[in-house]
Write a protein that holds these residues in place. Structure first.
Motif, PDB file in Angstrom:
ATOM      1  N   SER A  53      50.295 -82.493   8.530  1.00 50.08           N
ATOM      2  CA  SER A  53      51.233 -83.413   9.154  1.00 50.08           C
ATOM      3  C   SER A  53      50.430 -84.444   9.923  1.00 50.08           C
ATOM      4  O   SER A  53      50.186 -84.320  11.108  1.00 50.08           O
ATOM      5  CB  SER A  53      52.170 -82.648  10.100  1.00 50.08           C
ATOM      6  N   LYS A  54      49.936 -85.467   9.197  1.00 48.40           N
ATOM      7  CA  LYS A  54      49.054 -86.460   9.801  1.00 48.40           C
ATOM      8  C   LYS A  54      49.825 -87.576  10.491  1.00 48.40           C
ATOM      9  O   LYS A  54      49.238 -88.376  11.208  1.00 48.40           O
ATOM     10  CB  LYS A  54      48.137 -87.063   8.736  1.00 48.40           C
ATOM     11  N   ASN A  55      51.123 -87.645  10.252  1.00 49.50           N
ATOM     12  CA  ASN A  55      51.879 -88.764  10.800  1.00 49.50           C
ATOM     13  C   ASN A  55      52.393 -88.495  12.211  1.00 49.50           C
ATOM     14  O   ASN A  55      52.905 -89.386  12.864  1.00 49.50           O
ATOM     15  CB  ASN A  55      53.078 -89.091   9.885  1.00 49.50           C
ATOM     16  N   HIS A  56      52.302 -87.239  12.660  1.00 45.39           N
ATOM     17  CA  HIS A  56      52.769 -86.929  14.004  1.00 45.39           C
ATOM     18  C   HIS A  56      51.739 -87.402  15.007  1.00 45.39           C
ATOM     19  O   HIS A  56      50.582 -87.020  14.939  1.00 45.39           O
ATOM     20  CB  HIS A  56      52.976 -85.415  14.168  1.00 45.39           C
ATOM     21  N   PRO A  57      52.132 -88.217  15.953  1.00 48.76           N
ATOM     22  CA  PRO A  57      51.176 -88.594  16.996  1.00 48.76           C
ATOM     23  C   PRO A  57      50.889 -87.397  17.868  1.00 48.76           C
ATOM     24  O   PRO A  57      51.757 -86.572  18.129  1.00 48.76           O
ATOM     25  CB  PRO A  57      51.923 -89.693  17.773  1.00 48.76           C
ATOM     26  N   LEU A  58      49.618 -87.295  18.308  1.00 45.16           N
ATOM     27  CA  LEU A  58      49.254 -86.183  19.169  1.00 45.16           C
ATOM     28  C   LEU A  58      49.826 -86.409  20.552  1.00 45.16           C
ATOM     29  O   LEU A  58      49.597 -87.460  21.151  1.00 45.16           O
ATOM     30  CB  LEU A  58      47.724 -86.057  19.244  1.00 45.16           C
ATOM     31  N   GLU A 101      53.073 -77.566  14.774  1.00 51.62           N
ATOM     32  CA  GLU A 101      53.136 -78.539  13.681  1.00 51.62           C
ATOM     33  C   GLU A 101      53.023 -79.957  14.198  1.00 51.62           C
ATOM     34  O   GLU A 101      52.535 -80.853  13.491  1.00 51.62           O
ATOM     35  CB  GLU A 101      54.441 -78.346  12.909  1.00 51.62           C
ATOM     36  N   ALA A 102      53.416 -80.174  15.444  1.00 54.91           N
ATOM     37  CA  ALA A 102      53.310 -81.511  16.024  1.00 54.91           C
ATOM     38  C   ALA A 102      51.857 -81.942  16.194  1.00 54.91           C
ATOM     39  O   ALA A 102      51.557 -83.136  16.200  1.00 54.91           O
ATOM     40  CB  ALA A 102      54.038 -81.547  17.370  1.00 54.91           C
ATOM     41  N   VAL A 103      50.949 -80.980  16.343  1.00 60.84           N
ATOM     42  CA  VAL A 103      49.521 -81.328  16.463  1.00 60.84           C
ATOM     43  C   VAL A 103      48.796 -81.173  15.136  1.00 60.84           C
ATOM     44  O   VAL A 103      47.569 -81.233  15.091  1.00 60.84           O
ATOM     45  CB  VAL A 103      48.829 -80.473  17.551  1.00 60.84           C
ATOM     46  N   GLY A 104      49.563 -80.970  14.047  1.00 58.81           N
ATOM     47  CA  GLY A 104      48.969 -80.955  12.720  1.00 58.81           C
ATOM     48  C   GLY A 104      48.652 -79.597  12.170  1.00 58.81           C
ATOM     49  O   GLY A 104      48.025 -79.490  11.116  1.00 58.81           O
ATOM     50  N   LEU A 105      49.042 -78.522  12.841  1.00 59.99           N
ATOM     51  CA  LEU A 105      48.748 -77.170  12.369  1.00 59.99           C
ATOM     52  C   LEU A 105      49.861 -76.679  11.451  1.00 59.99           C
ATOM     53  O   LEU A 105      51.033 -76.719  11.823  1.00 59.99           O
ATOM     54  CB  LEU A 105      48.574 -76.210  13.551  1.00 59.99           C
ATOM     55  N   CYS A 120      41.488 -77.300   9.778  1.00 58.63           N
ATOM     56  CA  CYS A 120      41.555 -78.027  11.041  1.00 58.63           C
ATOM     57  C   CYS A 120      42.050 -79.453  10.797  1.00 58.63           C
ATOM     58  O   CYS A 120      41.481 -80.174   9.967  1.00 58.63           O
ATOM     59  CB  CYS A 120      40.177 -78.061  11.702  1.00 58.63           C
ATOM     60  N   PRO A 121      43.106 -79.901  11.486  1.00 58.99           N
ATOM     61  CA  PRO A 121      43.602 -81.263  11.265  1.00 58.99           C
ATOM     62  C   PRO A 121      42.677 -82.334  11.837  1.00 58.99           C
ATOM     63  O   PRO A 121      42.810 -83.500  11.490  1.00 58.99           O
ATOM     64  CB  PRO A 121      44.956 -81.263  11.990  1.00 58.99           C
TER      65      PRO A 121
END
Length: 630
Positions: A53-58, A101-105, A120-121
């Motif tokens: 999930s690369k589109n979620h801003p950290l 999932e918001a941080v790409g996991l 690792c994202p």
């Protein structure tokens, strides 16, 4: 040096180019399931990647939103809530998964209460795409902590299902505490260039100043003494430092990252060598092998009977994980650990983690005729320097040629010859006569002895071509000692040469800086020759003429009469004077006196004299007592 691993595989180290045949077995980079297998190679490359999930801003690491993430910091502990009901547990776990999932996991395959190995994202597993991130979710689904074990990443963090959870401070973490690694500098450690005393210490072990400087070996004052500082670097940057005092006590800088010593030297290498100590790594470099690293810690007493632990618990060998990007590139790994039991245990533990199918072991040579072997690379020094002198026309070159023929007949050695005073054809004729034991010509010197036949001549030519390799400078320029040793090294590596003859010293180019004395030059030159001999296992015979002798009475000169410097006798391993009788009243004119004046290694022989008779027809030397009995 024999390479061996496993027991059915044998090879010999060589610099010649041969196609590498990969040993059969499970490839360490074959695809695997995402679950961690404690028995597999640590450098498995997993080909399938989970969707990211690369589109979620950290989100910002604020406590109000329930997140706590950091880079290279202590991992906060996940939360355990006591006795939640199933609905509450599911609600917390769903909330936790949303935040992860918001941080790409990717949490689709994650299970509470165990370690989950993910991509690792942040670094996406590097070039290999490995699942280097370990995520632990608490049994109650209320908290999670993660860390990426790639040395170039190290992303870590933790989060809770709900921001108002009050059990964070009392929960027991299932993720190992990881301290932030210190960043150190040479200035902070007060490291200094090596002083002359320390340089002399390394010089006695035939480790040059050039090698020490290239490996950034330093010193430091510690408790009123000077200790050696071995700097551990990655991409040239200082990562850690290990110290050694005069009593061979070792210690390292605390809270620094554990990596292999000399890591930058194996970057991009297909073949790499792993040794057990920093001194062995430096010795390997002097022997011509820069693609070498040393482990930072000592060897275990024995091989562990347990299965391989997970990466996060493999603390003893964490340096392998920290250097896996470089180790993954190697198709062959040569384990040159010490020959004692702990060293062999270390080799086994390394092979278990690196993949036995691509590991080879070094079997160190025996000491003399006994069963004891050399312990490590720093002890293997088989070559010696023998100095041969004598007044002109004493038969020094003839005696050396006869010696080489005898060694070839007994042990099968091959030789490189840098004999500037001999013409090539004349030298070949003299060697042939010693081998065939017949004269080449029907000339006066042949007397009534039958000359060699055509068949013997052709057979002798094949022997010459296979046994001797000439180092010649055909133009008008004089060869330098470095030029000679470079060609001799090529002969050792390409043809298996075991001996080198340099005859004589005064035919070499001896240009030196104006501020360097002849004594200093001779010392430096002999150091180069000895280093070549010892690290290439090649015996060197070096012929040097004595200076002009005043009031000479006809007796043999001594080693201190050699023109140039007393370093000739001080630095050589063996010193021999060849002297021919010139007085008919003192004995036969063809009688040769071999005066052994120095023997450093008692295994090689003893000081003393031997009388030989020179056969002018065949060029052979025979003992006087043996000749007289016939």
């Amino acid at each position: 040096m024999r390479l061996r691993y496993p027991h059915t595989l044998l090879a010999t180290m060589s610099m010649t180019t041969h196609p590498f045949i990969r040993p059969t077995g499970t490839h360490p980079f074959s695809p695997q399931l995402h679950h961690f297998n404690p028995c597999r190679s640590i450098f498995t490359v997993l080909c399938s990647r989970p969707p990211l999930s690369k589109n979620h801003p950290l989100p910002s690491p604020l406590t109000s939103n329930g997140y706590s993430r950091s880079s290279h910091a202590t991992v906060p502990r996940p939360v355990h809530l006591e006795n939640p009901d199933e609905n509450e547990k599911e609600r917390r776990f769903n909330s936790l998964k949303y935040k992860l999932e918001a941080v790409g996991l990717d949490t689709g395959i994650c299970v509470p209460g165990q370690y989950n190995h993910l991509l690792c994202p942040m670094c996406e597993g590097g070039e290999s795409g490995e699942r280097s991130l370990s995520l632990f979710i608490a049994h109650d689904g209320g908290s999670a902590a993660w860390v990426c074990f790639r040395g170039k990443c190290g992303w870590r963090g933790s989060t809770q299902a709900f921001a108002d959870s009050h059990s964070l401070s009392t929960a027991t973490s299932q993720v190992a505490q990881i301290k932030k690694k210190r960043e150190i500098t040479e200035e902070e450690l007060q490291l200094e260039p090596l002083c002359s005393e320390v340089l002399a210490y390394f010089s006695e072990r035939l480790i040059s100043q050039e090698t020490l400087e290239r490996n950034a070996v330093k010193q430091r004052k510690y408790d009123d003494q000077i200790v050696i500082a071995f700097t551990y670097r990655r991409n040239g940057a200082l990562v850690s430092c290990k110290y050694r005092d005069i009593n061979k006590n070792f210690w390292q800088e605390a809270n620094t990252e554990k990596i292999l010593y000399g890591l930058d030297d194996i970057e991009g290498q297909n073949d790499i060598i792993i040794v057990e100590g920093e001194m062995d790594k430096l010795a390997m470099e002097e022997a011509g092998f820069r693609n070498c690293v040393s482990v930072p810690d000592g060897a275990p007493p024995s091989v562990s009977s347990k299965d391989l632990p997970p990466r996060e618990k493999d603390t003893k060998y964490q340096y392998l994980w920290n250097c896996k990007d470089q180790l993954m590139q190697a198709s062959r790994i040569i384990l040159a650990t010490d020959g004692d039991q702990p060293g062999q245990a270390l080799a086994e533990e390394l092979a278990r983690r690196l993949g036995k199918e691509r590991c080879w072991r070094v079997r160190w040579p025996k000491r003399g005729k006994g069963d004891e072997s050399f312990k490590d690379a720093n002890e293997v020094v088989p070559g010696e320097l023998t100095l041969v002198t004598g007044v002109p026309n004493s038969g020094k070159s003839e005696w050396i040629d006869a010696l080489l023929c005898n060694i070839n007949e007994i042990a099968g050695w091959k030789f490189a010859l840098c004999s500037m005073e001999n013409k090539v054809r004349e030298h070949a004729r003299k060697l042939l006569e010693k081998y065939v034991k017949k004269p080449f010509f029907e000339a006066r010197y042949g007397e009534h002895t039958e000359r060699m036949c055509l068949e013997e001549y052709e057979h002798g030519k094949l022997w010459l071509s296979d046994t001797f390799f000439l180092i010649r400078c055909e133009d008008d320029s004089l060869p330098s000692i470095k030029w000679v040793l470079d060609l001799a090294k090529a002969a050792v590596l390409r043809h298996g040469v075991r001996g080198l003859v340099i005859d004589p010293y005064n035919e070499l180019d001896h240009q030196r800086p104006s501020n360097q004395t002849e004594t200093e030059y001779v010392s430096q030159m002999l150091t180069l020759i000895k280093r070549f001999a010892q690290f290439h296992g090649c015996h060197v015979w070096f012929v040097a003429h004595p200076r002009q002798l005043h009031n000479w009475t006809g007796g043999p000169p001594n080693l201190y009469d050699i023109s140039g410097s007393a370093h000739f006798i001080n630095k050589c391993d063996n010193g021999i004077v060849i002297h021919r009788n010139r007085d008919p009243e003192a004995g036969p004119i063809d009688q040769v006196q071999v005066c052994v004046r120095k023997v450093r290694n008692k295994v090689a022989g003893t000081v003393g004299d031997a009388l030989l008779l020179y056969n002018r027809v065949t060029g052979e030397f025979t003992p006087v007592d043996k000749k007289s009995k016939k």
